[in-house]
Enzyme design. Sequence first.
Site, short mmCIF file in Angstrom:
data_model
loop_
_atom_site.label_atom_id
_atom_site.label_comp_id
_atom_site.label_asym_id
_atom_site.label_seq_id
_atom_site.Cartn_x
_atom_site.Cartn_y
_atom_site.Cartn_z
N LYS A 46 0.81 -1.26 0.17
CA LYS A 46 0.00 0.10 0.05
C LYS A 46 0.70 1.28 0.00
O LYS A 46 1.77 1.32 0.65
CB LYS A 46 -0.90 -0.20 1.43
CG LYS A 46 -1.53 1.38 1.45
CD LYS A 46 -2.94 1.69 0.61
CE LYS A 46 -3.45 2.86 0.96
NZ LYS A 46 -4.36 3.35 -0.05
N CYS A 131 -1.72 10.26 -6.17
CA CYS A 131 -3.02 9.85 -5.27
C CYS A 131 -3.97 11.03 -5.45
O CYS A 131 -3.60 12.13 -5.19
CB CYS A 131 -2.48 9.94 -4.02
SG CYS A 131 -4.05 9.83 -2.55
C1 DHB Z 1 -5.10 6.40 -2.33
C2 DHB Z 1 -5.51 6.20 -3.72
C3 DHB Z 1 -4.82 6.19 -4.68
O1 DHB Z 1 -5.35 6.15 -6.08
C4 DHB Z 1 -3.53 6.33 -4.69
O2 DHB Z 1 -2.81 6.30 -5.61
C5 DHB Z 1 -2.83 6.50 -3.28
C6 DHB Z 1 -3.79 6.45 -2.29
C7 DHB Z 1 -5.86 6.51 -1.08
O3 DHB Z 1 -7.01 7.12 -1.36
O4 DHB Z 1 -5.64 5.80 -0.21
#
Ligand code: DHB
Length: 312
Positions: A46, A131
Amino acid sequence: MRLDLSVSWLGLTMTNPLYNASGVMCRSVEELEQVRHSAAGAVISKSCTLQPREGNPEPRYCATLLGSINSMGLPNAGFDYYLDYARGYPYEAGKPLFLSLSGMSLQDNLQMLASLAEQYLPCIPEVNLSCPNLPGKPQLGYDPAACLASLQAMSDVYPGVFGVKLPPYFDPVHFDQMAGVLNAFPRLRFVTCINSIGNGLVIDPERECVVIKPKDGLGGLGGAYVLPTALANVREFVRRLPDKHVVGCGGISSGREAFMHILAGATAVQIGTCLYEEGEGAFARILQELAMLMEAKGYQCLADFRGKLKTL
Ligand code: DHB
């Protein structure tokens, strides 16, 4: 006929080209281990920040018939947690580990990369330039000058190979501009296309209501909604980044879409929404479907068709 689905790139070998899209099944060690023990060819964590984060209020993910919308807000256990996972990762087993980094500032990204560089861990960073879900924070990936400056600084502190996760682009001029930026960094060895299509709005007409809570319902789209955009971004960056790899991500829910991404030139492909909905069994199923499709077409390895998309 023997099929070879393996991928060799970045000095690594994957037994097959499928892995998870960052964000799905990769926030905790338990989830990362689920991916590692599945049929996936690699694992990515993540996107992390220096400090742990709770993320945005729930509901923050919703699936529809055509895909998903999310505004998670970077919930993650913090850089050190994923660093610890990388420290104990059994690299020899032939399933490469990628660490997704998404610092709240350039300084934070530099600090994480400098720390990674010190420790010679068996993992490769994918820096997230895209993000879309932090209220008030625009995506770096839509500002080429800021990307250039950030990549210069990151490349200066990190001596190894790395990649970036890009948002989708929608104009040939923007593909050209970004390719110009990316091509200035020889150790930037791969780009992952695409992150979600940012700030869509899904509406439930029965309830006359949005379906996720953050940002009054705005969120990143994934799944079938985004397949053609993802394929366009893969093909256009493959054409413009001749010395780099492109990882395809977006709209893969069967062997057919995985095949399309590779035909467009993807070296490897990531599964997001489909993995979220189906669980880790998706890897074995999609792999089997890809193998059957290749067999039917008489292809023995991915290189037989990778990047060989025809035009009219
Ligand atoms: C999140 C969503 C994304 O598309 C990303 O690249 C990184 C984080 C999120 O909302 O956690």
